[in-house]
Design a protein around this motif. Structure first.
Motif, short mmCIF file in Angstrom:
data_model
loop_
_atom_site.label_atom_id
_atom_site.label_comp_id
_atom_site.label_asym_id
_atom_site.label_seq_id
_atom_site.Cartn_x
_atom_site.Cartn_y
_atom_site.Cartn_z
N ILE A 124 0.85 -1.19 0.00
CA ILE A 124 0.00 0.00 0.00
C ILE A 124 0.89 1.24 0.00
O ILE A 124 1.71 1.44 0.89
CB ILE A 124 -1.03 -0.02 1.15
CG1 ILE A 124 -1.93 1.20 1.06
CG2 ILE A 124 -0.40 -0.13 2.54
CD1 ILE A 124 -3.30 0.97 1.56
N HIS A 171 -6.04 -0.99 -6.70
CA HIS A 171 -6.99 0.09 -6.42
C HIS A 171 -6.24 1.40 -6.25
O HIS A 171 -5.16 1.42 -5.65
CB HIS A 171 -7.78 -0.23 -5.14
CG HIS A 171 -8.80 0.80 -4.82
ND1 HIS A 171 -10.01 0.90 -5.46
CD2 HIS A 171 -8.78 1.81 -3.91
CE1 HIS A 171 -10.68 1.92 -4.97
NE2 HIS A 171 -9.97 2.50 -4.03
N VAL A 172 -6.80 2.46 -6.78
CA VAL A 172 -6.18 3.77 -6.57
C VAL A 172 -7.16 4.68 -5.84
O VAL A 172 -8.36 4.64 -6.09
CB VAL A 172 -5.74 4.44 -7.91
CG1 VAL A 172 -4.60 3.70 -8.55
CG2 VAL A 172 -6.90 4.58 -8.88
N GLY A 173 -6.63 5.44 -4.91
CA GLY A 173 -7.46 6.37 -4.16
C GLY A 173 -6.72 7.67 -3.96
O GLY A 173 -5.53 7.76 -4.26
N PRO A 174 -7.41 8.70 -3.46
CA PRO A 174 -6.74 9.99 -3.26
C PRO A 174 -5.72 10.00 -2.12
O PRO A 174 -4.87 10.87 -2.05
CB PRO A 174 -7.90 10.94 -2.95
CG PRO A 174 -9.00 10.08 -2.48
CD PRO A 174 -8.84 8.75 -3.13
N ALA A 176 -4.30 6.75 -0.79
CA ALA A 176 -3.44 5.56 -0.83
C ALA A 176 -3.79 4.71 -2.04
O ALA A 176 -4.91 4.78 -2.55
CB ALA A 176 -3.65 4.73 0.44
N LEU A 178 -3.35 0.63 -3.62
CA LEU A 178 -2.99 -0.75 -3.30
C LEU A 178 -2.45 -1.42 -4.55
O LEU A 178 -3.08 -1.38 -5.61
CB LEU A 178 -4.21 -1.50 -2.77
CG LEU A 178 -3.94 -2.90 -2.23
CD1 LEU A 178 -3.08 -2.85 -0.97
CD2 LEU A 178 -5.24 -3.63 -1.92
N PRO B 22 -12.89 -1.10 -2.17
CA PRO B 22 -12.35 -2.36 -2.66
C PRO B 22 -12.32 -3.46 -1.60
O PRO B 22 -12.18 -4.63 -1.91
CB PRO B 22 -10.92 -1.99 -3.08
CG PRO B 22 -10.57 -0.81 -2.24
CD PRO B 22 -11.85 -0.07 -1.99
N MET B 44 -8.09 0.47 4.32
CA MET B 44 -6.67 0.81 4.08
C MET B 44 -6.50 2.32 3.93
O MET B 44 -5.44 2.78 3.53
CB MET B 44 -6.15 0.07 2.85
CG MET B 44 -6.95 0.30 1.62
SD MET B 44 -6.32 -0.66 0.25
CE MET B 44 -7.28 0.01 -1.08
N ALA B 45 -7.54 3.07 4.23
CA ALA B 45 -7.50 4.54 4.22
C ALA B 45 -7.11 5.13 2.87
O ALA B 45 -6.35 6.09 2.79
CB ALA B 45 -6.57 5.07 5.31
N CYS B 46 -7.65 4.53 1.79
CA CYS B 46 -7.39 5.09 0.46
C CYS B 46 -8.22 6.36 0.25
O CYS B 46 -7.90 7.19 -0.58
CB CYS B 46 -7.69 4.07 -0.63
SG CYS B 46 -9.44 3.66 -0.81
N LEU B 47 -9.31 6.45 1.01
CA LEU B 47 -10.24 7.60 1.00
C LEU B 47 -10.98 7.79 -0.32
O LEU B 47 -11.41 8.89 -0.65
CB LEU B 47 -9.55 8.89 1.45
CG LEU B 47 -8.91 8.88 2.84
CD1 LEU B 47 -8.49 10.29 3.23
CD2 LEU B 47 -9.82 8.30 3.90
N SER B 48 -11.12 6.70 -1.09
CA SER B 48 -11.95 6.75 -2.31
C SER B 48 -13.38 7.08 -1.93
O SER B 48 -14.10 7.75 -2.68
CB SER B 48 -11.92 5.40 -3.03
OG SER B 48 -10.66 5.15 -3.54
N GLU B 51 -13.95 10.70 -1.65
CA GLU B 51 -14.00 11.38 -2.94
C GLU B 51 -15.35 11.19 -3.62
O GLU B 51 -15.84 12.08 -4.31
CB GLU B 51 -12.88 10.85 -3.84
CG GLU B 51 -12.60 11.73 -5.02
CD GLU B 51 -11.13 11.81 -5.35
OE1 GLU B 51 -10.47 12.75 -4.86
OE2 GLU B 51 -10.64 10.94 -6.08
N ALA B 66 -1.89 11.33 3.61
CA ALA B 66 -0.82 11.51 2.62
C ALA B 66 -0.48 12.98 2.44
O ALA B 66 -1.34 13.85 2.60
CB ALA B 66 -1.26 10.90 1.29
N TYR B 70 0.78 19.15 -3.64
CA TYR B 70 0.22 19.74 -4.86
C TYR B 70 -0.66 20.95 -4.56
O TYR B 70 -1.03 21.69 -5.46
CB TYR B 70 -0.59 18.69 -5.65
CG TYR B 70 -1.71 18.07 -4.87
CD1 TYR B 70 -2.96 18.66 -4.82
CD2 TYR B 70 -1.52 16.88 -4.17
CE1 TYR B 70 -3.99 18.10 -4.09
CE2 TYR B 70 -2.54 16.30 -3.44
CZ TYR B 70 -3.77 16.92 -3.41
OH TYR B 70 -4.78 16.35 -2.68
#
Lengths: 188, 83
Positions: A124, A171-174, A176, A178, B22, B44-48, B51, B66, B70
């Protein structure tokens, strides 16, 4: 009368002589920010133009560039065939700007999964300059620029472990992303 | 450990977060027609979800936030004065 370009900021004048080891780079945090943003815009624009001209071939070009960087960076660290040690070294190569961890869902006991002659580990990526560049330029994730990190990681792992590897984006997120790293043992 | 809080008053029950996650962290509470957190430990705290949520109804606590280099601080400063 000579024409002068008008600027808000006053030009800083100083002395300069050749030096073996420079001890100052000039500029403050605002200059760094501005330089970083200009570079982000340049790189984003380049990636977008590359995709426009080369189509899906852009991914391969950027991947190759990243892989070359990864191989070069991997030469600086100790070689190992131990995956955990390799991940530690990969973390040192990628640095804080590509801060990553190994990841597993709660129903999985180990970080690694053995599949025949392959070992699979999920990574990750929490901090990523590529992601920040894409957000700065308004480009979507999973595009050519993401292949730079893909190539960089694969190149570094291949160099450190002396084996073949591949990285898939799960998977892509703002905040993180994976990715799955697959290491193929015995395949150089 | 990640802690997710859903603002039930704000949640519109669109289910976008359920579809987007996911790791199936969310499920729809059919009775309330709101999102509920079912597998917090798998986040996993991707924060999708942040959004995609149209109501900004969720908050993640104790996560790695993160870097956002930017962000143009000059523009943010101007916007803060306006908004």
């Amino acid at each position: 009368m000579e024409y002068q370009i008008e600027r808000e900021e006053k030009e800083v004048l100083g002395d300069f002589k050749p030096e073996l080891i420079p001890d100052a780079c000039g500029g403050g945090i605002d200059d760094y920010e501005e330089a970083l943003h200009v570079l982000m815009k340049f790189v984003g624009s380049m990636s977008s133009a590359l995709e426009q001209v080369s189509g899906r071939g852009a991914n391969a070009i950027v991947y190759q560039a990243g892989k070359r960087m990864g191989h070069e960076a991997g030469k600086m660290v100790e070689k190992t065939d131990d995956l955990e040690k390799a991940m530690q070294e990969l973390s040192e190569i990628l640095g804080v700007e590509f801060f990553f961890d190994m990841w597993k869902p709660t129903n999985q006991t180990e970080y690694t999964i053995e599949k025949g002659n392959e070992t699979v580990v999920k990574l990750i990526f929490r901090d990523c300059v590529v992601r920040q560049t894409l957000r700065r330029t308004g480009l979507p994730q999973k595009g050519p620029l993401c292949y730079l990190l893909y190539g960089y990681t694969v190149g570094a792992v291949e160099e450190v472990m002396g084996i073949k590897g591949k990285l898939d984006i799960d998977h892509v997120g703002p905040n993180a992303c994976l990715k799955t790293l697959t290491i193929k043992w015995g395949g150089k | 450990m990640v802690k997710i809080e859903i603002d039930e008053d704000a949640c519109v029950g669109c289910g976008s977060c359920v579809d987007d996650c996911p790791n199936d962290v969310y499920e729809m509470d059919e009775e309330k027609n709101k999102t509920k957190v079912v597998k917090e430990d798998d986040c996993m705290a991707c924060l999708s979800c942040h959004e995609i949520c149209p109501a900004e109804a969720m908050e993640h606590k104790n996560i790695h936030v993160a870097k956002r280099l930017y962000i143009d601080r000059k523009v943010s400063g101007i916007l803060k004065k306006i908004i």
